[in-house]
Design a protein around this motif. Structure first.
Motif, mmCIF file in Angstrom:
data_model
loop_
_atom_site.group_PDB
_atom_site.id
_atom_site.type_symbol
_atom_site.label_atom_id
_atom_site.label_comp_id
_atom_site.label_asym_id
_atom_site.label_seq_id
_atom_site.Cartn_x
_atom_site.Cartn_y
_atom_site.Cartn_z
ATOM 1 N N SER A 386 0.886 -1.175 0.000
ATOM 2 C CA SER A 386 0.000 0.000 0.000
ATOM 3 C C SER A 386 0.920 1.221 0.000
ATOM 4 O O SER A 386 2.121 1.089 0.256
ATOM 5 C CB SER A 386 -0.912 -0.002 1.225
ATOM 6 N N PRO A 387 0.386 2.425 -0.236
ATOM 7 C CA PRO A 387 1.229 3.627 -0.251
ATOM 8 C C PRO A 387 1.621 4.068 1.169
ATOM 9 O O PRO A 387 1.063 3.576 2.153
ATOM 10 C CB PRO A 387 0.326 4.674 -0.919
ATOM 11 N N PRO A 388 2.565 5.009 1.302
ATOM 12 C CA PRO A 388 2.967 5.478 2.639
ATOM 13 C C PRO A 388 1.791 6.073 3.414
ATOM 14 O O PRO A 388 1.014 6.862 2.864
ATOM 15 C CB PRO A 388 4.006 6.566 2.340
ATOM 16 N N LEU A 389 1.681 5.696 4.690
ATOM 17 C CA LEU A 389 0.620 6.221 5.570
ATOM 18 C C LEU A 389 1.078 7.567 6.109
ATOM 19 O O LEU A 389 1.913 7.619 7.009
ATOM 20 C CB LEU A 389 0.402 5.264 6.736
ATOM 21 N N VAL A 390 0.546 8.644 5.574
ATOM 22 C CA VAL A 390 1.039 9.970 5.937
ATOM 23 C C VAL A 390 0.045 10.809 6.735
ATOM 24 O O VAL A 390 0.394 11.869 7.255
ATOM 25 C CB VAL A 390 1.487 10.768 4.675
ATOM 26 N N ASP A 391 -1.198 10.363 6.811
ATOM 27 C CA ASP A 391 -2.217 11.153 7.523
ATOM 28 C C ASP A 391 -3.088 10.253 8.386
ATOM 29 O O ASP A 391 -3.312 9.093 8.055
ATOM 30 C CB ASP A 391 -3.096 11.902 6.514
ATOM 31 N N PRO A 392 -3.608 10.801 9.491
ATOM 32 C CA PRO A 392 -4.470 9.986 10.358
ATOM 33 C C PRO A 392 -5.823 9.692 9.720
ATOM 34 O O PRO A 392 -6.226 10.382 8.777
ATOM 35 C CB PRO A 392 -4.675 10.868 11.600
#
Ligand code: AMP
Ligand code: SF4
Length: 473
Positions: A386-392
């Protein structure tokens, strides 16, 4: 004081109408939804005149005793809930289904998701004299339902549902009706099934398999289905403003691989995510391994695409809960060590691709790279399906705060160094959506990867909530 932490809930719901073993089937269904919540569980049943319930803390087997389940026998209608442990208020009052006794009649409510304007509504209701028993956002919906003025129960349900914003897949039980509703963005899943001629609904189809039910179809965004009488079913919508924003993380990590969304197994979706990652990653290696259990399918897909043999290089201790549950970081690190153990014979002297579904704080990947290297891996290349988790997430999955999210604080190159891998590759956002489309998904929320929040987060603009956030609550 409002406990905004209490608003973070990831849960599983179930409901069944007119079955002689309603409570037992609900118990069995909740058991198969246990991965969606391990903090507490409950069942509320109806005999057509009153509602009765049992609920408790912990895993289902701890939360509901045999004696309690026995006491719910003989009722034909039931709803159930499993609740996930987050940093939120962990207390029995917040365990669902909620059961309200009111002069207008009893109401049972179980909710999966997160309302984004619950604090705002709660303010308004409290100023009019309402008293709340829990810190849960779901109680707000219950108050709105009970305040309805119409003699027609569905009219009141529609009015209440149109006031709340956010993600909600809910079951609501009255003495003479069961209602199942999915929010008009369809963020959380909700499925319709049938068993022995009785209708049932569940967060995931694995619950249907557990009770021998047939999976009829997915409940649509905005759809409000009600069950009453012998086996009467009424299909309706509470809203005409329909969007398709199914949670991407449900596909990537949260749902069970044997569950189906849109009649496609999560197993196959995850395999396809692994294939897509392989097509974007382009790497030479001797073996590919998945981090058990959630990334085994992606590793299989990666292997099928590249021809790199898929081995079981990590063994999982099945008797440890999800590492995320532990609030303390040092304990979390020890738990990860207990959880995954490398198989030296498989790893030694090899160039290893290791696939995981996501990096949250980086605890798991740091340990896994280290463990693989100390088991003799020549190279360790980390692939994330999956893509980078950057936001809550504000819609009901505990994807942490910016401060805790490794990818929110660091570049991919920095993360590669921090976890000690020879390379680190994430799946692209476009690649992820392409895969979902292959499986007939009509559109997904990707806010934790992009910051594009599809539903307004009203509460987080309120001064008192901003203040809590500023203080790091
Ligand atoms: P971390 O060790 O903090 O980087 O967490 C990464 C691991 O947590 C991955 O192996 C995921 O399978 C898992 N994970 C991802 N998202 C969540 C979530 N919302 N709740 C619990 N676990 C998660
Ligand atoms: Fe799912 Fe992420 Fe959207 Fe939350 S923000 S609903 S975890 S995709």
């Amino acid at each position: 004081m409002y406990d905004i932490r209490g608003l973070n809930e990831e849960c599983g719901v179930f409901g069944i109408w007119n079955h002689p073993h309603a409570a037992t089937l609900t118990y069995m269904a909740l058991h198969s939804l246990q991965h969606r919540g391990q903090e507490g569980a409950g069942i509320v049943c109806s005999n057509g005149e009153s509602l009765f319930g049992a609920r408790g803390m912990g895993l289902l087997t701890e939360a509901i005793s045999d004696a309690q389940l026995e006491s719910l026998q003989g009722f034909q209608n039931a709803i159930g809930h499993v609740r996930y442990a987050t940093t939120g208020a962990s207390e029995i009052a917040n365990v669902q289904p909620f059961l309200f006794k009111h002069s207008k009649g009893d109401l049972g409510l179980a909710h999966n998701g997160n309302l984004t304007n619950a604090v705002q509504i709660r303010h308004a209701l409290e100023s009019e004299g309402s008293v709340f028993q829990t810190t849960s956002d779901s109680e707000v919906l219950a108050h709105l339902l009970i305040r309805g003025k119409s003699p027609n129960i569905k009219t009141n349900q529609k009015a209440a549902l149109n006031q709340v914003k956010g993600a909600f897949s809910c079951v609501m039980l009255n003495t003479n009706q069961l209602a199942a509703v999915r929010d008009n963005n369809g963020v959380r899943p909700l499925m319709l099934g049938e068993v022995d001629g009785a209708y049932c609904v569940a967060s995931e189809t694995c619950a249907f398999q557990a009770i021998g039910a047939t999976y009829i179809r997915d409940i649509e965004p905005g759809e409000l289905i009600t069950f009453s009488g012998e086996n009467d079913i009424d299909y309706d919508y509470y809203s005409t403003n329909i969007n398709h924003n199914m949670c991407s993380m449900e596909y990537v990590y949260f749902a069970r691989p044997d569950s189906e969304f849109h009649k496609h197994s999560i197993y196959n979706v995850r395999k396809a995510l692994g294939k897509k990652l392989a097509s974007e990653m382009g790497i030479e290696a001797d073996i590919v391994i998945g981090v058990p259990d959630s990334s085994l399918q992606a590793a299989k897909g990666f292997s099928e695409y590249t021809g790199i043999p898929n081995e079981q290089g990590l063994l999982k201790n099945r008797y440890i809960g999800r590492t995320f549950i532990t609030p303390d970081q040092s304990v979390r690190e020890k738990q990860v060590r207990m959880k995954h153990s490398p198989i030296r014979d498989v790893i030694e002297g090899k160039r290893v691709v290791v696939i995981d579904d996501s990096i949250v704080r980086g605890t798991t990947s740091k340990y896994i790279v280290k463990a693989l290297k100390s088991a003799g891996a020549k190279e360790v290349h980390m692939g994330i399906s999956s893509p980078p988790l950057v936001d809550p997430c504000y819609y009901g999955i505990d994807v942490s705060t910016h401060a805790e999210l490794m990818a929110a604080q660091h570049t991919v190159e920095e993360m590669k160094e921090m976890i000690g891998a020879d390379s680190l590759t994430y799946l692209s956002v476009e690649g992820m959506h392409e895969v979902f489309r292959e499986f007939d998904s009509k559109g997904e929320c990707d806010a934790c990867f992009t910051g594009n929040y599809p539903i307004e987060i009203v509460d987080h603009q309120l001064p008192e909530v901003k203040e809590l956030k500023r203080r790091g609550v």
